[in-house]
Design an enzyme around this catalytic site. Structure first.
Site, PDB file in Angstrom:
ATOM      1  N   CYS A  92       0.833  -1.187   0.000  1.00 28.08           N
ATOM      2  CA  CYS A  92       0.000   0.000   0.000  1.00 28.08           C
ATOM      3  C   CYS A  92       0.877   1.250   0.000  1.00 28.08           C
ATOM      4  O   CYS A  92       1.867   1.332   0.713  1.00 28.08           O
ATOM      5  CB  CYS A  92      -0.937   0.091   1.196  1.00 28.08           C
ATOM      6  SG  CYS A  92      -2.068  -1.289   1.315  1.00 28.08           S
TER       7      CYS A  92
ATOM      8  N   ARG B  62       4.314  -0.439  -4.459  1.00 27.92           N
ATOM      9  CA  ARG B  62       3.978  -0.886  -3.105  1.00 27.92           C
ATOM     10  C   ARG B  62       2.697  -1.728  -3.072  1.00 27.92           C
ATOM     11  O   ARG B  62       2.333  -2.279  -2.034  1.00 27.92           O
ATOM     12  CB  ARG B  62       3.784   0.318  -2.180  1.00 27.92           C
ATOM     13  CG  ARG B  62       4.978   1.231  -2.129  1.00 27.92           C
ATOM     14  CD  ARG B  62       4.703   2.414  -1.237  1.00 27.92           C
ATOM     15  NE  ARG B  62       4.572   2.007   0.138  1.00 27.92           N
ATOM     16  CZ  ARG B  62       5.583   1.866   0.980  1.00 27.92           C
ATOM     17  NH1 ARG B  62       6.800   2.115   0.564  1.00 27.92           N
ATOM     18  NH2 ARG B  62       5.387   1.506   2.223  1.00 27.92           N
TER      19      ARG B  62
ATOM     20  N   TRP C 258      -2.483  -3.036  -1.653  1.00 35.22           N
ATOM     21  CA  TRP C 258      -2.073  -4.452  -1.735  1.00 35.22           C
ATOM     22  C   TRP C 258      -2.870  -5.126  -0.627  1.00 35.22           C
ATOM     23  O   TRP C 258      -2.608  -4.903   0.559  1.00 35.22           O
ATOM     24  CB  TRP C 258      -0.571  -4.564  -1.499  1.00 35.22           C
ATOM     25  CG  TRP C 258      -0.002  -5.928  -1.696  1.00 35.22           C
ATOM     26  CD1 TRP C 258       0.480  -6.457  -2.860  1.00 35.22           C
ATOM     27  CD2 TRP C 258       0.181  -6.952  -0.703  1.00 35.22           C
ATOM     28  NE1 TRP C 258       0.937  -7.734  -2.652  1.00 35.22           N
ATOM     29  CE2 TRP C 258       0.773  -8.066  -1.334  1.00 35.22           C
ATOM     30  CE3 TRP C 258      -0.099  -7.038   0.663  1.00 35.22           C
ATOM     31  CZ2 TRP C 258       1.089  -9.241  -0.656  1.00 35.22           C
ATOM     32  CZ3 TRP C 258       0.213  -8.217   1.341  1.00 35.22           C
ATOM     33  CH2 TRP C 258       0.808  -9.297   0.673  1.00 35.22           C
TER      34      TRP C 258
ATOM     35  N   ASN D  56      -1.587   2.529   5.427  1.00 33.12           N
ATOM     36  CA  ASN D  56      -0.626   1.477   5.062  1.00 33.12           C
ATOM     37  C   ASN D  56      -0.190   0.816   6.367  1.00 33.12           C
ATOM     38  O   ASN D  56       0.315   1.495   7.249  1.00 33.12           O
ATOM     39  CB  ASN D  56       0.567   2.127   4.341  1.00 33.12           C
ATOM     40  CG  ASN D  56       1.775   1.214   4.222  1.00 33.12           C
ATOM     41  OD1 ASN D  56       2.901   1.676   4.226  1.00 33.12           O
ATOM     42  ND2 ASN D  56       1.560  -0.081   4.111  1.00 33.12           N
ATOM     43  N   GLY D  57      -0.403  -0.498   6.464  1.00 35.89           N
ATOM     44  CA  GLY D  57      -0.037  -1.200   7.693  1.00 35.89           C
ATOM     45  C   GLY D  57      -1.139  -2.172   8.069  1.00 35.89           C
ATOM     46  O   GLY D  57      -1.999  -2.486   7.242  1.00 35.89           O
TER      47      GLY D  57
ATOM     48  N   GLU E  36      18.614 -17.170  -5.880  1.00 28.59           N
ATOM     49  CA  GLU E  36      18.142 -15.883  -6.391  1.00 28.59           C
ATOM     50  C   GLU E  36      17.699 -16.003  -7.856  1.00 28.59           C
ATOM     51  O   GLU E  36      16.706 -15.400  -8.264  1.00 28.59           O
ATOM     52  CB  GLU E  36      19.238 -14.825  -6.190  1.00 28.59           C
ATOM     53  CG  GLU E  36      18.990 -13.464  -6.829  1.00 28.59           C
ATOM     54  CD  GLU E  36      17.740 -12.731  -6.344  1.00 28.59           C
ATOM     55  OE1 GLU E  36      17.059 -13.215  -5.424  1.00 28.59           O
ATOM     56  OE2 GLU E  36      17.426 -11.674  -6.933  1.00 28.59           O
TER      57      GLU E  36
ATOM     58  N   LYS F 164      13.966 -15.089  -9.112  1.00 30.47           N
ATOM     59  CA  LYS F 164      13.692 -14.121 -10.183  1.00 30.47           C
ATOM     60  C   LYS F 164      12.746 -14.736 -11.204  1.00 30.47           C
ATOM     61  O   LYS F 164      11.790 -14.117 -11.639  1.00 30.47           O
ATOM     62  CB  LYS F 164      14.971 -13.694 -10.908  1.00 30.47           C
ATOM     63  CG  LYS F 164      15.850 -12.708 -10.192  1.00 30.47           C
ATOM     64  CD  LYS F 164      15.358 -11.279 -10.214  1.00 30.47           C
ATOM     65  CE  LYS F 164      14.547 -10.902  -9.022  1.00 30.47           C
ATOM     66  NZ  LYS F 164      15.047 -10.887  -7.711  1.00 30.47           N
TER      67      LYS F 164
ATOM     68  N   GLU G 108       9.107 -15.227  -9.662  1.00 29.01           N
ATOM     69  CA  GLU G 108       8.313 -14.033  -9.363  1.00 29.01           C
ATOM     70  C   GLU G 108       7.909 -13.275 -10.622  1.00 29.01           C
ATOM     71  O   GLU G 108       6.879 -12.618 -10.642  1.00 29.01           O
ATOM     72  CB  GLU G 108       8.982 -13.123  -8.322  1.00 29.01           C
ATOM     73  CG  GLU G 108      10.290 -12.503  -8.695  1.00 29.01           C
ATOM     74  CD  GLU G 108      10.961 -11.771  -7.520  1.00 29.01           C
ATOM     75  OE1 GLU G 108      10.303 -11.443  -6.531  1.00 29.01           O
ATOM     76  OE2 GLU G 108      12.174 -11.532  -7.611  1.00 29.01           O
TER      77      GLU G 108
ATOM     78  N   HIS H  37      19.506 -35.899  -3.897  1.00 23.23           N
ATOM     79  CA  HIS H  37      18.828 -36.390  -2.692  1.00 23.23           C
ATOM     80  C   HIS H  37      17.315 -36.172  -2.777  1.00 23.23           C
ATOM     81  O   HIS H  37      16.675 -35.869  -1.768  1.00 23.23           O
ATOM     82  CB  HIS H  37      19.412 -35.725  -1.449  1.00 23.23           C
ATOM     83  CG  HIS H  37      20.864 -36.041  -1.251  1.00 23.23           C
ATOM     84  ND1 HIS H  37      21.310 -37.255  -0.784  1.00 23.23           N
ATOM     85  CD2 HIS H  37      21.972 -35.316  -1.518  1.00 23.23           C
ATOM     86  CE1 HIS H  37      22.638 -37.257  -0.754  1.00 23.23           C
ATOM     87  NE2 HIS H  37      23.059 -36.090  -1.190  1.00 23.23           N
TER      88      HIS H  37
ATOM     89  N   LYS I 159       6.628  -4.510  -3.651  1.00 21.58           N
ATOM     90  CA  LYS I 159       8.070  -4.349  -3.484  1.00 21.58           C
ATOM     91  C   LYS I 159       8.454  -4.178  -2.025  1.00 21.58           C
ATOM     92  O   LYS I 159       9.495  -4.645  -1.597  1.00 21.58           O
ATOM     93  CB  LYS I 159       8.546  -3.140  -4.293  1.00 21.58           C
ATOM     94  CG  LYS I 159      10.051  -3.004  -4.258  1.00 21.58           C
ATOM     95  CD  LYS I 159      10.555  -2.180  -5.397  1.00 21.58           C
ATOM     96  CE  LYS I 159      12.073  -2.187  -5.422  1.00 21.58           C
ATOM     97  NZ  LYS I 159      12.621  -3.527  -5.687  1.00 21.58           N
TER      98      LYS I 159
HETATM   99  C1  G6P Z   1       9.547  -8.279  -1.217  1.00 24.45           C
HETATM  100  C2  G6P Z   1      10.066  -7.984  -2.605  1.00 24.45           C
HETATM  101  C3  G6P Z   1      11.407  -8.665  -2.810  1.00 24.45           C
HETATM  102  C4  G6P Z   1      12.372  -8.243  -1.722  1.00 24.45           C
HETATM  103  C5  G6P Z   1      11.812  -8.512  -0.321  1.00 24.45           C
HETATM  104  C6  G6P Z   1      12.669  -7.852   0.749  1.00 24.45           C
HETATM  105  O1  G6P Z   1       9.193  -9.604  -1.122  1.00 24.45           O
HETATM  106  O2  G6P Z   1       9.141  -8.405  -3.583  1.00 24.45           O
HETATM  107  O3  G6P Z   1      11.942  -8.309  -4.066  1.00 24.45           O
HETATM  108  O4  G6P Z   1      13.572  -8.929  -1.882  1.00 24.45           O
HETATM  109  O5  G6P Z   1      10.511  -7.949  -0.215  1.00 24.45           O
HETATM  110  O6  G6P Z   1      12.614  -6.461   0.579  1.00 24.45           O
HETATM  111  P1  G6P Z   1      13.692  -5.469   1.137  1.00 24.45           P
HETATM  112  O7  G6P Z   1      13.172  -4.102   0.820  1.00 24.45           O
HETATM  113  O8  G6P Z   1      13.785  -5.715   2.611  1.00 24.45           O
HETATM  114  O9  G6P Z   1      14.978  -5.765   0.454  1.00 24.45           O
END
Ligand code: G6P
Length: 611
Positions: free
Chosen positions: A2, A27, A74, A103-104, A484, A488, A491, A507, A606
């Site tokens: 949000c 957000r 969100w 937001n929260g 990672e 990527k 997501e 395993h 994000k």
């Molecule tokens: C969310 C985002 C990720 C990010 C994670 C941690 O899940 O979609 O891309 O890595 O939060 O966010 P930060 O701001 O703490 O790196």
């Protein structure tokens, strides 16, 4: 999680709010809304992106005011519906025309809801936010500021809110606890926003609201006080973010822009901090704690998502280069499992936003138990650096694409400098340090070379992008890269992908491999190269389609695999800074080919400001 934006001043609020919302869409982007005070209260809400809201209010004169609040959502409480979209109002029949964006999460909303239902309130949504709005309405006695403070006394959980009231058409109230909120102080008015990106371009002077501080803002004044109405003096600072940095320019997507910015971002991150000629690493944000850090007995990296994988690399780097026991953990798990903090434990929060609720909670727990806490954070002035008081900023510039790319590289670069900083003060020789620093300084140019393979990577994405299950394998330093790379891909392209240590594949996960299943193997020349080649053979003999990330000039691997992305050679601890980049591009192209919105993948946000 949000985004909120509000404006009060002498200019039209609507364009400021819409532009601000678009910049905060990272957000959350499932619904949006706006309220305006202009000869009465006007509210518009929509399911979908900000552009849908824009169409709804465009040309509607009711939204021509100079005081308004807006929100991009969100969903947390209640589905994605217009009724659940913000702004929320206090009771439609007996209320005072109070509207609020939030937001929260209000954790005790259920108890507050029952209390209000008993008082006769009627709710129109399933949200915690509407409950808070009604509570303010219930406590309102002609002073919005006082009612907000009283209500916030009753609230458990996190909030950043902007509130206004039809009966007080010249007043905007903003407050925060646990969720970020800034006030931009411009010549013609004030902008309240979750992030500086909604403010930049209007003014460069901002005040970060402190925890449990309430701001009362009018067209020409700005006062802050705590929940007991004791005045607090706001600290103004200059914004470091510029408009250029957050605009798309000629790029097709923010993600691609940010991938291509990486050489430059890493140069910025290193500038003034490493000096290979003199073997020096200068990290100003750690200077006050240098002795304590050098004597530390254990270093714990906390993060979530991509940031956690950068923290895992921090673990490998610190153990290898500084010879200090280290580990990385999900902040969310660390926080709730009664963690052991002994003398000499240092806890490092890794985060792009500096606002991730789980990471904040983890660092708070560590600090309460006596650990020295540090931040490795990108957003200046965000909650983690404010809470830790020491650390190293990433300095990679604003990251807008929801999937993290350049911030990951910044986090790993900072972790590398941190490990070298400690290592040099403990046991690394001058020559060892100088050699590694020279190699670190060479990384940006090598990143430029990796990026030249974009079209090759796109072709591979075309060949394999239709497959729904992928594996990513790596050993040692390249194991977190495998994690990672898989993150990527999932997501962005919604392909199921799993990252794991290459040795672990046999395993269990090896059962998944069938004819043509794409298996990405990070197989650079390093201490585990031969072992990785054996793992490649195991995949091939079961029909898997192997895509390798390998060291330039490695002719041997070409005959073993189906496709290769080459990266320049680098010392083993620095290889992740190069090997991740082809995987970012692979995920980007796979997502595009599948027709997805790469900058705003479904269901993601994000900045995750709820636990
Ligand atoms: C969310 C985002 C990720 C990010 C994670 C941690 O899940 O979609 O891309 O890595 O939060 O966010 P930060 O701001 O703490 O790196």
């Amino acid at each position: 999680m949000c985004g909120i934006v509000a404006y009060i001043g002498s200019e039209q609020a609507r364009p400021v709010l819409l532009e601000g919302l678009k910049r905060l869409e990272y957000r959350g982007y499932d619904s949006a809304g706006m309220a305006m005070l202009n000869d009465g209260l006007h509210v518009a809400r929509t399911v979908g992106r900000v552009r849908v809201l824009e169409q709804k209010v465009d040309g509607d004169d009711h939204f021509n005011g100079t005081l308004g609040i807006a929100h991009t959502r969100w969903a947390t409480h209640g589905g994605v519906t217009e009724a659940n979209a913000h702004p929320h109002r206090d009771d439609a029949t007996s209320g005072h025309g109070i509207v609020l964006v939030h937001n929260g999460i209000i954790e005790n909303y259920s108890a507050l809801r029952t209390f209000l239902l008993n008082k006769g309130h009627v709710f129109e949504s399933e949200t915690d936010t509407e409950v808070l709005t009604h509570l303010i309405g219930e406590l309102y006695e002609g002073d919005l500021n006082a009612a907000v403070r009283s209500a916030l006394h009753e609230v458990d959980g996190a909030y950043a809110i902007a509130v206004m009231c039809e009966k007080e058409p010249g007043v905007l109230i903003a407050a925060r606890r646990g969720s970020p909120l800034l006030v931009g102080v411009g010549e013609h008015g004030y902008i309240v926003a979750s992030d500086a990106q909604a403010i930049v371009g209007h003014t460069s002077r901002v005040a970060d609201l402190d925890e449990e501080v309430v701001a009362r803002i009018t067209h020409d004044s700005f006062h802050t006080a705590d929940l007991d109405n004791v005045e607090v003096t706001p600290q103004l600072r200059e914004l470091e973010v510029t408009l250029d940095e957050i605009e798309l320019g000629d790029h097709e997507h923010y993600m691609l822009k940010e991938i291509y910015e990486q050489p430059q971002s890493i140069r910025r991150c290193l500038r003034g901090r490493v000096n290979a000629r003199d073997g020096e690493i200068v990290l100003g944000g750690l200077a006050d704690h240098a002795r304590e850090l050098v004597r530390s007995r254990r270093i714990v990296f906390l993060g979530q998502g991509t940031a956690l994988y950068a923290g895992m690399l921090g673990e490998y780097l610190v153990e290898d280069l500084a010879q200090i026991p280290a580990e990385a953990d999900f902040a969310s798990e660390f926080r709730y499992r009664n963690p052991i903090i002994e003398d000499g434990t240092v806890v490092v929060a890794v985060s792009q936003s500096g606002e991730t609720a789980d990471t904040l909670a983890g660092i708070r727990e560590a600090s309460d138990r006596g650990a020295l806490t540090l931040g490795m954070v990108n957003v200046v002035g965000s909650s983690i650096p404010r809470m830790t008081g020491a650390g190293v900023y990433l300095r990679v510039g604003p990251e807008v694409g929801v999937a993290s790319t350049k911030a990951f590289l910044g986090q790993v670069t900072v972790a590398t400098m941190f490990a070298l900083y400690l290592g040099r003060r403990r046991h690394l020789s001058d020559t060892q340090t100088t050699d590694l620093l020279r190699e670190l300084e060479a990384i940006p140019d090598k990143l430029d070379q990796v990026l030249t393979q974009d079209s090759n990577i796109r072709e591979v994405a075309k060949r394999c992008g239709h497959r729904d299950n992928w594996l990513f394998l790596g050993r040692g330093y390249n194991y977190p890269v495998a994690l990672e790379g898989a993150l990527k891909l999932k997501e962005l392209s919604y392909i199921h992908a799993e990252g794991m240590p290459a040795a672990e594949m046999k395993h269990g996960p090896i059962a998944l491999i069938d004819e043509g299943m794409p298996v990405v193997v990070i197989a650079t020349r390093n201490s585990q190269y031969r072992k990785v080649l054996s793992n490649i053979e195991e995949v091939r003999s079961r029909g898997g389609y192997v895509i390798a990330v390998a060291t330039e000039g490695d002719d041997e691997i070409v005959n073993l695999v189906d496709d290769v992305f080459f990266v320049p050679d680098a010392p083993e601890p620095l290889q992740p800074l190069l090997t991740i980049v082809p995987l970012q591009l692979l995920a980007y192209h796979a997502a595009l080919l599948r027709g997805h919105d790469v900058d705003k993948p479904r269901n993601l946000a994000k900045s995750v400001t709820v636990e």
